[in-house]
Design a protein around this motif. Sequence first.
Motif, short mmCIF file in Angstrom:
data_model
loop_
_atom_site.label_atom_id
_atom_site.label_comp_id
_atom_site.label_asym_id
_atom_site.label_seq_id
_atom_site.Cartn_x
_atom_site.Cartn_y
_atom_site.Cartn_z
N ASN A 61 0.81 -1.21 0.00
CA ASN A 61 0.00 0.00 0.00
C ASN A 61 0.84 1.26 0.00
O ASN A 61 0.32 2.37 0.18
CB ASN A 61 -0.97 -0.01 1.19
CG ASN A 61 -2.10 -0.97 0.95
OD1 ASN A 61 -3.06 -0.64 0.26
ND2 ASN A 61 -2.00 -2.18 1.47
N GLY A 62 2.15 1.11 -0.19
CA GLY A 62 3.03 2.26 -0.31
C GLY A 62 3.32 2.98 0.99
O GLY A 62 3.75 4.13 0.98
N ASP A 63 3.10 2.33 2.11
CA ASP A 63 3.32 2.93 3.42
C ASP A 63 4.71 2.53 3.92
O ASP A 63 4.86 1.63 4.74
CB ASP A 63 2.22 2.47 4.38
CG ASP A 63 2.24 3.19 5.71
OD1 ASP A 63 3.19 3.96 5.97
OD2 ASP A 63 1.30 2.97 6.50
N ASP A 64 5.72 3.22 3.39
CA ASP A 64 7.11 2.86 3.71
C ASP A 64 7.43 3.01 5.19
O ASP A 64 8.17 2.21 5.75
CB ASP A 64 8.08 3.72 2.90
CG ASP A 64 8.16 3.30 1.45
OD1 ASP A 64 7.63 2.22 1.11
OD2 ASP A 64 8.74 4.06 0.65
N GLN A 65 6.89 4.04 5.82
CA GLN A 65 7.15 4.27 7.25
C GLN A 65 6.66 3.09 8.09
O GLN A 65 7.38 2.58 8.94
CB GLN A 65 6.48 5.57 7.71
CG GLN A 65 6.85 6.00 9.10
CD GLN A 65 8.26 6.53 9.17
OE1 GLN A 65 8.86 6.92 8.17
NE2 GLN A 65 8.81 6.54 10.36
N SER A 66 5.45 2.63 7.84
CA SER A 66 4.90 1.50 8.58
C SER A 66 5.60 0.20 8.21
O SER A 66 5.77 -0.69 9.05
CB SER A 66 3.40 1.37 8.34
OG SER A 66 2.73 2.50 8.86
#
Length: 134
Positions: A61-66
């Motif tokens: 989902n493109g949530d690199d931080q998570s």
Amino acid sequence: MNRSVSAWLQHKIDDYKFSVRDITVDFYMAQARLDRSGAGIEQLRRFNDTCLDMAEICQLNGDDQSYLHALGKLHHRLMQEMSNPEREQLFRVQAYQLARLSLTRLCHHLAQTGHWDKATTLQSDFVKHAGSIF
């Protein structure tokens, strides 16, 4: 048309939030099982798999931080288990093997984003902890 694209996007965001919520519950359950003094290799593997599932959902989902957060939590716990003298040797070796894989994933992502110093720090820390199990 904008309204339908907006509705579609909101639906995708909601799906992602629900997926993360569900896998977070799974994470805490796996962590609680691993926290037990008699936890075995199966609980370690389940914890590992749950964290990797969480990281994959975030990455897709493109949530690199998570994504980095999930892998970081996994790696940190595996490092703790590698050095835990209360665990059996086989358990600690399994934690070592899984930690190598999480380290590889973390360093790969950090290298892609240009954070070489963080990757080097993780590698150095891993080498320090790895020496304690052999």
